[in-house]
Enzyme design. Structure first.
Site, mmCIF file in Angstrom:
data_model
loop_
_atom_site.group_PDB
_atom_site.id
_atom_site.type_symbol
_atom_site.label_atom_id
_atom_site.label_comp_id
_atom_site.label_asym_id
_atom_site.label_seq_id
_atom_site.Cartn_x
_atom_site.Cartn_y
_atom_site.Cartn_z
ATOM 1 N N SER A 188 9.533 4.283 37.320
ATOM 2 C CA SER A 188 10.957 5.142 36.671
ATOM 3 C C SER A 188 10.006 6.682 36.776
ATOM 4 O O SER A 188 9.549 7.263 37.461
ATOM 5 C CB SER A 188 10.899 4.451 35.488
ATOM 6 O OG SER A 188 12.475 4.718 35.267
ATOM 7 N N HIS A 202 14.814 -3.967 37.454
ATOM 8 C CA HIS A 202 13.928 -1.622 37.181
ATOM 9 C C HIS A 202 12.645 -2.346 36.420
ATOM 10 O O HIS A 202 12.074 -1.022 36.904
ATOM 11 C CB HIS A 202 14.509 -1.256 36.289
ATOM 12 C CG HIS A 202 14.319 0.153 36.550
ATOM 13 N ND1 HIS A 202 14.331 0.821 37.220
ATOM 14 C CD2 HIS A 202 14.288 0.554 35.453
ATOM 15 C CE1 HIS A 202 14.344 2.018 37.135
ATOM 16 N NE2 HIS A 202 13.590 2.105 35.795
ATOM 17 N N ASP A 238 10.461 1.277 41.425
ATOM 18 C CA ASP A 238 12.298 1.263 41.518
ATOM 19 C C ASP A 238 12.340 3.110 40.946
ATOM 20 O O ASP A 238 13.556 3.051 39.883
ATOM 21 C CB ASP A 238 12.307 0.458 40.447
ATOM 22 C CG ASP A 238 14.239 -0.325 40.705
ATOM 23 O OD1 ASP A 238 14.512 -0.755 42.079
ATOM 24 O OD2 ASP A 238 14.451 -0.077 39.859
#
Length: 312
Positions: free
Chosen positions: A122, A289, A146
């Protein structure tokens, strides 16, 4: 008031729960004073110089990688990004990948003696891309987890935004664990919620407990002012639209994108990533995620294979 909590106390239980055999690596907390007086903090796993460095997502901290690193079985370094964990908050609240990358480069220069397999999830993934673009000598291979430019940071569960937009301090960590469970966080397990809360909070001198990461306080301030409370990942939105592709296109190290089947990177996002970066590898894992917490054993094995490829 002192915080006597042992941040490494969960490791034996995590290893046992995941069938990871001992002995466990030695883990130590590192600290580096930056030129402007801020502190950059990290965890080092193992007695040898790190081969793999990890950067976490917004609102998390270095410990999010614990189980993955235990499964990896390689000397590793896990940084607390500025504004998170034991690293200093930024007074300007600027938490984009390009802003954070110079601090990471400083940390690698102090704590690593070779180019790293650099893994970022992220916000950490976008920061890792900026590190690889600006300091190619520090990165042997890049893994982004992700996140891609263009991903909607609000794609995640709304309860996370609402959770962090609440109070910023509590009477005890047990009170904060109860709140996390009431929002459906921690997978419904009190022990899992305790681990997340204890590793992401601290006891202030007045005895109250607060989040370590800056984003909870920024979200609460926005909510109290009547603004829409942001998700921690909202902090990367400006980077997604302006600099994300520039950094990724400038990376010269081998590049892998790992996306969660239930994560933020959609099939269309992945297809755009492949169109722009045809030499990159894209792998989908059966998680969300936070793959490092959803499928840590599979992720650890995959990263070990990539480390082996690097050495071959």
């Amino acid at each position: 008031m002192t915080d006597a909590f042992d941040e490494f106390s969960f490791l034996p239980e995590q290893a046992a729960d995941n069938g990871i055999p001992g002995p466990l690596p030695r883990v130590e907390r590192l600290s580096l004073t930056l030129d402007d007086g801020r502190t950059l903090s990290a965890l080092r796993y193992g007695d040898s110089p790190p081969e793999v460095t990890f950067l976490h997502g917004a609102g998390l901290n270095a410990h999010t990688w614990d189980t993955t690193i235990l499964a990896l079985g390689r000397p590793a370094l896990s940084l607390d990004l500025p504004g998170h964990g034991d690293s200093s908050w930024r007074t300007d609240a600027a938490y984009s990948g390009r802003t954070l990358a110079p601090d990471v480069v400083r940390g690698l220069g102090a704590w690593a003696d070779r180019p790293q397999l650099l893994v970022g999830q992220s916000l950490g993934g976008l920061t890792a891309a900026s590190v690889a673009a600006s300091a190619p000598e520090a990165v042997a291979r890049l893994v982004v987890i992700d996140i891609t430019p263009g991903v909607d940071p609000n794609a995640g569960p709304t309860q996370i935004r609402e959770f962090f937009a609440g109070p910023t301090d509590w009477a005890s960590r047990d009170e904060l664990v109860d709140r996390a469970l009431s929002f459906g966080l921690g997978g419904g397990s009190r022990r899992t919620a305790e681990r997340g809360v204890f590793l992401n909070s601290r006891v202030r001198p007045d005895g109250r407990v607060e989040w370590k990461h800056h984003f909870a306080h920024l979200a609460a301030a926005a909510a109290n002012s009547g603004s829409t409370a942001p998700s921690p990942d909202d902090a990367v939105t400006s980077l997604l639209s302006r600099a994300g592709w520039d950094d990724l296109l400038a990376v010269r190290a081998p590049l892998t994108l790992l996306r969660g089947e239930r994560g933020y990177v959609t099939p269309d996002n992945a297809a755009e990533f492949t169109r722009r970066l045809p030499e990159a590898v894209v792998v989908t894992l059966l998680g969300g995620h936070n793959l490092q917490e959803d499928v840590p054993l599979e992720l650890g094995r995959l990263l070990r294979d990539l480390a082996d490829v690097r050495e071959a």
